[in-house]
Design an enzyme around this catalytic site. Structure first.
Site, PDB file in Angstrom:
ATOM      1  N   VAL A  28       0.857  -1.179   0.000  1.00  0.00           N
ATOM      2  CA  VAL A  28       0.000   0.000   0.000  1.00  0.00           C
ATOM      3  C   VAL A  28       0.897   1.234   0.000  1.00  0.00           C
ATOM      4  O   VAL A  28       1.810   1.356   0.827  1.00  0.00           O
ATOM      5  CB  VAL A  28      -0.930   0.006   1.229  1.00  0.00           C
ATOM      6  CG1 VAL A  28      -1.745   1.296   1.291  1.00  0.00           C
ATOM      7  CG2 VAL A  28      -1.862  -1.196   1.190  1.00  0.00           C
ATOM      8  N   THR A  29       0.672   2.145  -0.931  1.00  0.00           N
ATOM      9  CA  THR A  29       1.555   3.307  -1.095  1.00  0.00           C
ATOM     10  C   THR A  29       1.699   4.086   0.198  1.00  0.00           C
ATOM     11  O   THR A  29       2.790   4.546   0.559  1.00  0.00           O
ATOM     12  CB  THR A  29       1.016   4.223  -2.206  1.00  0.00           C
ATOM     13  OG1 THR A  29       0.879   3.463  -3.405  1.00  0.00           O
ATOM     14  CG2 THR A  29       1.951   5.388  -2.443  1.00  0.00           C
ATOM     15  N   GLN A  30       0.602   4.262   0.911  1.00  0.00           N
ATOM     16  CA  GLN A  30       0.611   5.078   2.121  1.00  0.00           C
ATOM     17  C   GLN A  30       0.986   4.239   3.348  1.00  0.00           C
ATOM     18  O   GLN A  30       0.331   4.270   4.387  1.00  0.00           O
ATOM     19  CB  GLN A  30      -0.759   5.729   2.329  1.00  0.00           C
ATOM     20  CG  GLN A  30      -1.167   6.672   1.217  1.00  0.00           C
ATOM     21  CD  GLN A  30      -1.860   5.955   0.061  1.00  0.00           C
ATOM     22  OE1 GLN A  30      -1.864   4.744  -0.017  1.00  0.00           O
ATOM     23  NE2 GLN A  30      -2.471   6.714  -0.829  1.00  0.00           N
ATOM     24  N   SER A  31       2.053   3.468   3.234  1.00  0.00           N
ATOM     25  CA  SER A  31       2.530   2.643   4.342  1.00  0.00           C
ATOM     26  C   SER A  31       3.776   3.266   4.949  1.00  0.00           C
ATOM     27  O   SER A  31       4.571   3.898   4.258  1.00  0.00           O
ATOM     28  CB  SER A  31       2.859   1.222   3.864  1.00  0.00           C
ATOM     29  OG  SER A  31       1.704   0.550   3.415  1.00  0.00           O
ATOM     30  N   THR A  32       3.936   3.072   6.246  1.00  0.00           N
ATOM     31  CA  THR A  32       5.104   3.565   6.979  1.00  0.00           C
ATOM     32  C   THR A  32       5.813   2.383   7.617  1.00  0.00           C
ATOM     33  O   THR A  32       5.164   1.440   8.080  1.00  0.00           O
ATOM     34  CB  THR A  32       4.675   4.559   8.072  1.00  0.00           C
ATOM     35  OG1 THR A  32       4.035   5.679   7.452  1.00  0.00           O
ATOM     36  CG2 THR A  32       5.868   5.056   8.866  1.00  0.00           C
TER      37      THR A  32
END
Length: 347
Positions: A28-32
């Site tokens: 998922v692109t918005q992963s940290t």
């Protein structure tokens, strides 16, 4: 710093891949990274039974960790501007039996009206100010951990930990290195150019966007665009500025405290950008990948100015984030956050 044991236990209880990987195996692109999330959650100091506001749902992984930390008696409200992310996270939480997490699609700067008071507020996105709504929705003595910009230029960010005094409002506790994507109130179609704060932008012949964010650009936008055209045509040269063992991260912290109004942030094309000094004649900046060198283009004056700042930093004892204190100033939409260097008589 909170109890690390609690966060470690939460990490062990949540399947990271279940949240961060899509069915096709893509991230998922918005992963940290889990390590970065853990560091912030330790500073957030969440305990069972608390009510937590999370701004920036992302993959849902951080929300799942918060769900574990607050336990059945607590609750988490997670807000994101991207409907696909909140819907996905809701489905994943429900499938895991996490009934103490509520998802809201909306502008994170507004918090979660009517859902407070929150004992903790954490953000995975960077506002220019500490938003007023977060403070108004916080309980007395609540802790807020969020990235926030420390200068007028976009991406001049660090992470703030603040405590909400019931009488005085938010009071800064500490600053430490870190940043996330700029807060925005609409879904983004691209991530390479900041959604706000860019003062001039030029597209190169190769289709790369070069941009600058700096207070001086408002006075001379045409000169700034000229500088970016030089940058697009000539590229950058690497110059050694720091000595072995010196940290560009520490230097940047010092610049936030001593030169916030003079800092320029420059997008060098694609994901590459840097913090340093620029004027209509030249640019010299450190990027995230730089250790001892700076990238410069145009006239040598910019590199010379950056070198002077480096020497001043050395003379001051090479301070870094542990030597900074946050200073909060009330504005209409929230609190401006600036860094103060310990013992600095000019602060």
């Amino acid at each position: 710093m909170g109890d690390k044991t609690n966060v470690t236990a939460a990490l062990a209880a949540v399947d990271e891949d279940y949240y961060t990987l899509r069915p096709d195996g893509n991230l998922v692109t918005q992963s940290t990274a889990a390590s970065a999330i853990a560091e912030l959650l330790e500073r957030l100091d969440v305990w069972a039974g608390m009510r937590v506001l999370e701004v920036g749902t992302g993959s849902g992984f951080s929300g799942a960790l918060l769900s574990e930390l607050v336990g059945p008696a607590g609750s988490v409200v997670s807000v994101d501007v991207v409907a696909e992310l909140t819907t996905r996270a809701r489905d994943l939480h429900e499938s895991q039996g996490r009934t103490n997490v509520a998802l809201i699609t909306g502008d994170g700067a507004l918090g979660a009206p009517g859902k407070g008071d929150f004992d903790r507020v954490v953000a995975w996105t960077t506002p220019s100010l500490l938003p007023r709504a977060w403070v108004e929705q916080a309980a007395p003595d609540a802790v807020i951990v969020t990235p926030v910009e420390l200068a007028p230029s976009v991406r001049s960010a660090a992470i703030l930990r603040a405590r909400v005094d019931p009488e005085l409002g938010p009071e800064g506790v500490e600053l430490f290195a870190g940043r996330y994507v700029e807060m925005h109130d609409v879904e983004l179609e691209q991530w390479l150019v900041p959604p706000r704060g860019v003062d001039a932008l030029v597209r190169s012949d190769e289709g790369l966007d070069l941009w600058i964010s700096a207070p001086w650009v408002g006075r001379d936008g045409e000169a700034a665009r000229g500088l970016l055209k030089v940058l697009a045509d000539e590229g950058t040269t690497r110059a050694g500025v720091l000595e072995a063992g010196e940290s560009a991260v520490d230097l940047t912290a010092y610049l936030y405290a001593r030169h916030p109004e003079e800092i320029s942030v420059v997008g060098l094309g694609g994901p590459l950008w840097g913090v340093g000094y620029a004027d209509p004649e030249g640019v010299a900046v450190f990027t995230a990948a730089d250790t001892g060198s700076a990238l410069h283009s145009g006239a040598s004056g910019a590199l010379e100015r950056l070198s002077v700042w480096v020497e001043d930093w050395r003379q001051t004892g090479r301070p870094g984030y542990p030597d900074l204190s946050p200073v909060l100033t009330r504005e209409d939409e929230g609190w401006r956050v600036r860094a103060e260097l310990a013992g600095d008589e000019r602060a």
